[in-house]
Design a protein around this motif. Sequence first.
Motif, short mmCIF file in Angstrom:
data_model
loop_
_atom_site.label_atom_id
_atom_site.label_comp_id
_atom_site.label_asym_id
_atom_site.label_seq_id
_atom_site.Cartn_x
_atom_site.Cartn_y
_atom_site.Cartn_z
N UNK A 49 0.67 -1.08 -0.15
CA UNK A 49 0.11 -0.41 0.02
C UNK A 49 1.16 1.18 0.10
N UNK A 50 0.20 2.59 -0.70
CA UNK A 50 1.17 3.63 -0.86
C UNK A 50 1.17 3.75 1.22
N UNK A 51 2.07 4.87 0.94
CA UNK A 51 2.62 5.36 2.61
C UNK A 51 3.10 4.20 3.21
N UNK A 52 3.01 2.75 2.77
CA UNK A 52 3.76 1.55 3.90
C UNK A 52 4.82 1.82 3.68
N UNK A 53 5.96 1.92 4.90
CA UNK A 53 7.29 1.20 4.65
C UNK A 53 6.75 0.17 6.04
N UNK A 54 8.10 -0.67 5.52
CA UNK A 54 9.01 -1.88 6.31
C UNK A 54 10.08 -1.52 6.51
N UNK A 55 10.88 -1.41 7.80
CA UNK A 55 11.98 -1.00 8.30
C UNK A 55 12.55 -2.80 8.04
N UNK A 56 14.45 -2.80 7.51
CA UNK A 56 14.65 -3.89 7.82
C UNK A 56 14.58 -4.50 9.00
N UNK A 57 14.68 -5.76 8.34
CA UNK A 57 14.59 -6.95 9.54
C UNK A 57 15.53 -6.77 10.77
N UNK A 58 14.76 -6.90 12.20
CA UNK A 58 15.40 -6.22 13.01
C UNK A 58 16.48 -7.80 13.43
N UNK A 59 18.23 -7.37 14.57
CA UNK A 59 18.49 -8.09 14.43
C UNK A 59 18.75 -8.08 15.69
N UNK A 60 18.02 -9.22 16.04
CA UNK A 60 18.03 -9.68 17.47
C UNK A 60 18.80 -11.33 18.17
N UNK A 61 18.53 -10.87 19.40
CA UNK A 61 19.42 -12.07 20.18
C UNK A 61 19.51 -13.34 19.63
N UNK A 62 18.20 -13.38 19.32
CA UNK A 62 17.51 -14.80 18.31
C UNK A 62 16.65 -14.68 17.84
N UNK A 63 16.07 -15.19 16.74
CA UNK A 63 15.15 -15.51 15.90
C UNK A 63 15.10 -14.09 15.33
N UNK A 64 16.39 -14.41 14.54
CA UNK A 64 16.47 -12.83 13.46
C UNK A 64 15.87 -13.60 12.26
N UNK A 65 15.20 -14.53 11.70
CA UNK A 65 14.62 -15.24 10.68
C UNK A 65 13.24 -15.43 10.68
N UNK A 66 12.97 -14.89 12.04
CA UNK A 66 11.64 -14.67 12.21
C UNK A 66 11.36 -13.26 11.15
N UNK A 67 12.71 -12.34 10.87
CA UNK A 67 12.27 -11.19 9.63
C UNK A 67 11.21 -10.46 10.38
N UNK A 68 11.38 -9.84 11.64
CA UNK A 68 10.90 -8.98 13.14
C UNK A 68 10.98 -7.70 12.39
N UNK A 69 10.12 -6.22 11.89
CA UNK A 69 10.52 -5.03 12.07
C UNK A 69 9.58 -5.06 12.32
N UNK A 70 10.03 -3.40 11.53
CA UNK A 70 8.91 -2.37 12.44
C UNK A 70 8.22 -1.68 11.17
N UNK A 71 7.03 -1.16 10.73
CA UNK A 71 6.37 -0.87 10.31
C UNK A 71 6.12 0.65 10.39
N UNK A 72 6.02 1.90 8.98
CA UNK A 72 5.38 2.60 9.83
C UNK A 72 4.11 3.03 8.55
N UNK A 73 3.59 3.92 9.28
CA UNK A 73 2.58 4.37 8.19
C UNK A 73 2.35 6.04 8.08
N UNK A 74 1.91 6.28 6.52
CA UNK A 74 2.34 7.83 6.74
C UNK A 74 0.53 7.81 5.87
N UNK A 75 0.08 7.90 6.33
CA UNK A 75 -1.20 8.09 5.46
C UNK A 75 -1.52 6.94 4.51
N UNK A 76 -2.04 5.90 4.97
CA UNK A 76 -2.03 4.05 4.73
C UNK A 76 -3.38 4.12 4.18
N UNK A 77 -3.89 3.82 3.48
CA UNK A 77 -5.77 3.57 3.39
C UNK A 77 -5.33 1.82 3.82
#
Length: 379
Positions: A212-240
């Motif tokens: 969707x327009x306005x949605x940004x997925x940050x790069x997956x977090x490097x974590x203590x474990x489970x980095x393969x879960x590709x867990x990210x912050x997601x930012x929304x700017x006027x997303x429908x």
Amino acid sequence: MGHRARSERSITSQGRNATVAENGHTEAMLSPRCEPPTPDRSDEPLAAVARLADRTAVEGPWRSGSFAALASGGVLRGFVPAEYGGTALPEPVITATLIGIAEGCLTTALAVTQWAAAVRLIGGGSLDVQAELLPPLARGDTLTTVGISQLTTSRRHLAAAALVATKPRGDGAWQLDGHCPWVTGADSSDTIVTGAVTDDGTQTFFVVRTDAAGLTIDPPLEMLALTGSRTSAVRFAGVRPAHVVVSPAAGGVRTGGLSTTALALGAARASAAVMARESVTRPHLTAIAADFAAEIAGLSAALMAAAHHGIEPADRDRLRADANGLVVRAAQAALTASKGAGFVVGHPVERLVRESLFFLVWSCPQAVSDAVLCDLAAR
Ligand SMILES: Cc1cc2nc3c(=O)[nH]c(=O)nc-3n(C[C@H](O)[C@H](O)[C@H](O)COP(=O)(O)OP(=O)(O)OC[C@H]3O[C@@H](n4cnc5c(N)ncnc54)[C@H](O)[C@@H]3O)c2cc1C
């Protein structure tokens, strides 16, 4: 869409005495006595997940083939209502399956849990929304995930809501602004089911396409474990959002549920299996391995009883806290038994130890965090 601390209180002691009720199901995912399945023995999709675990830890289950194995093996369909292409497995079967997946690969189990939470929220949507979204999800043709912790266990101490929903344009359409701090598999999913706070302070849930327009997925977090879960912050700017899925009155959000405990017990089983293997040639480990096996069996029995018959919230939180304590102790016992060899990166036990710590932070309602802290402080 394309693919892209130990406690002798309450439940612990109840669990050791509890018996597992018969449920009469004969699905391949469940042994006749409703015990959690063992991946390498009884169940091909779960065995595939276990075989792929090393790849999954690096690539994530969406790229390693692990998620596809669960889709093609019919496991995902179990979470979906029959009228939308699923097989609607009962809660005890689902719980046993999650234990089995987690024993083989915790990264995949986390991904499945988040997928299933999204599916459950979609199930609170209109019939049209369910008919559009659920069949391809059941087949594994599309992928979804969930980003709702901003309403439950993340950023709750902050004055401003992390994600807000407004109708600014006068056309009645919702718009999302803000962020989800945690979304597992965001960059590997077609949609995210999320929740936002509206102008009047209520919570509303949405399905959002990841393109969707306005949605940004940050790069997956490097974590203590489970980095393969590709867990990210997601930012929304006027997303429908594509759909509104559930009204707050229907109560779509649940944290610290049985599935989180199932994953902890699955992970504890993986550590107990190491203990059992080591004890074959080192008899002095046998009694310790047996103690862990008995504790896991007791909590598993309590969990399965809860899946069959329900559980009071306070007992559910205590069960989760007991499982948290167990999974951490079991991993450390496996490390102690494995000695320095288990401390070297690449040894299965060092991963189990790191992964066990996930349960101290993931989807922990305040009551569970408080109970775990008391156990750690030996209060
Ligand atoms: C690997 C992983 C995958 C996850 N995947 C998902 C997912 O797919 N979807 C999803 O919805 N969630 C997901 N989560 C989120 C998870 O369920 C929890 O919401 C999250 O771990 C809570 O941690 P937090 O740092 O966001 O908590 P916060 O409460 O935001 O705490 C952050 C910091 O704020 C400070 N703080 C906390 N409370 C207070 C207070 N009362 N007063 C003052 N300061 C305070 C502390 O310094 C703390 O370190 C995931 C988490 C992990 C670790």
